[in-house]
Design a protein around this motif. Structure first.
Motif, PDB file in Angstrom:
ATOM      1  N   SER A 141       0.840  -1.186   0.000  1.00 53.32           N
ATOM      2  CA  SER A 141       0.000   0.000   0.000  1.00 53.32           C
ATOM      3  C   SER A 141       0.873   1.234   0.000  1.00 53.32           C
ATOM      4  N   ARG A 142       0.443   2.241  -0.740  1.00 48.78           N
ATOM      5  CA  ARG A 142       1.206   3.467  -0.659  1.00 48.78           C
ATOM      6  C   ARG A 142       0.550   4.436   0.329  1.00 48.78           C
ATOM      7  N   ALA A 143      -0.433   3.894   1.048  1.00 56.94           N
ATOM      8  CA  ALA A 143      -0.971   4.580   2.219  1.00 56.94           C
ATOM      9  C   ALA A 143      -1.271   6.048   1.996  1.00 56.94           C
ATOM     10  N   GLY A 144      -1.871   6.354   0.871  1.00 50.59           N
ATOM     11  CA  GLY A 144      -2.326   7.708   0.633  1.00 50.59           C
ATOM     12  C   GLY A 144      -1.248   8.696   0.248  1.00 50.59           C
ATOM     13  N   ARG A 145      -0.021   8.238   0.097  1.00 51.44           N
ATOM     14  CA  ARG A 145       1.057   9.167  -0.286  1.00 51.44           C
ATOM     15  C   ARG A 145       0.850   9.614  -1.723  1.00 51.44           C
ATOM     16  N   SER A 174       9.096  10.989  -0.796  1.00 45.13           N
ATOM     17  CA  SER A 174      10.036   9.959  -0.343  1.00 45.13           C
ATOM     18  C   SER A 174      11.453  10.499  -0.188  1.00 45.13           C
TER      19      SER A 174
END
Length: 188
Positions: A141-145, A174
């Motif tokens: 998941s990119r967790a909303g980034r 990042s």
DNA sequence: GCAAGGATATCG
DNA sequence: GATATCCTTGCA
């Protein structure tokens, strides 16, 4: 956290620009396979084949944000230095430099990704979607980034419009993006 | 700023 | 078979 897309023989930046060759043959096969090539005589670069069989395309993995296996990644970097030195041992200076690399910069470039992960051209053809493969892609998941798009790097030879196509995708915040100082607020 | 390094694609 | 070039990195 950083990838670039290469698609079709029309893409003058792609290895498929000369048509099918021994090197790029896997790009013409089924998607999900690894394509690893050697660039500048010393760095391996990991790509993931995309698009259905017959349509040459791949995604270059330019940077990772290390989450686990940090000591293994450092060991991989050390092995790469040893190979470039053609020596069984690192110099004290080599060890200093390696130790100075922060965790989040262990794989902040395409050659560094391969070095840190212990990947070389022999991995070409590995099925990255097979849970039984040593090298594989797993769900995450990119967790909303937030994702940003920029032109691809190092492909000036391709000319326009390919140079300007925004086919490099990054997780903008990042600290592990490629480049000398991207980790501390670089240009991108 | 540039050398290192080896495979690749292309040209003779 | 020779040569220019390359989806880079880490030095000076």
């Amino acid at each position: 956290v950083e990838v670039e897309a290469y698609i079709g023989e029309d893409d003058r930046a792609s290895h498929a620009r000369f048509g099918r060759t021994d090197r790029n043959a896997v790009m013409y096969g089924p998607p999900g396979m690894a394509y690893v090539y050697l660039v500048y005589g010393m760095h391996d670069c990991l790509n993931v084949v995309t698009e259905p069989t017959g349509r040459p395309a791949a995604v270059l993995v330019r940077a990772l944000e290390p989450l686990e296996g940090l000591s293994a990644m450092r060991a991989g970097r050390a092995d790469h230095v040893r190979r470039s030195r053609r020596s069984a041992n690192l110099t004290a200076r080599d060890r200093e430099r390696l130790a100075a690399v922060p965790d989040d910069r262990l794989a902040s470039g395409p050659g560094l990704v391969a070095a840190a992960m212990g990947i070389d051209r022999r991995a070409t053809g590995t099925d990255l979607l097979d849970p039984g493969s040593d090298l594989r892609i797993e769900a995450g998941s990119r967790a909303g980034r937030s994702v940003a798009a920029t032109p691809r790097l190092g492909i000036g030879y391709a000319g326009e419009p390919w140079v300007s196509r925004p086919w490099r995708l990054i997780l903008a915040d990042s600290p592990s993006l490629s480049g000398p100082s991207r980790g501390r607020g670089g240009r991108d």
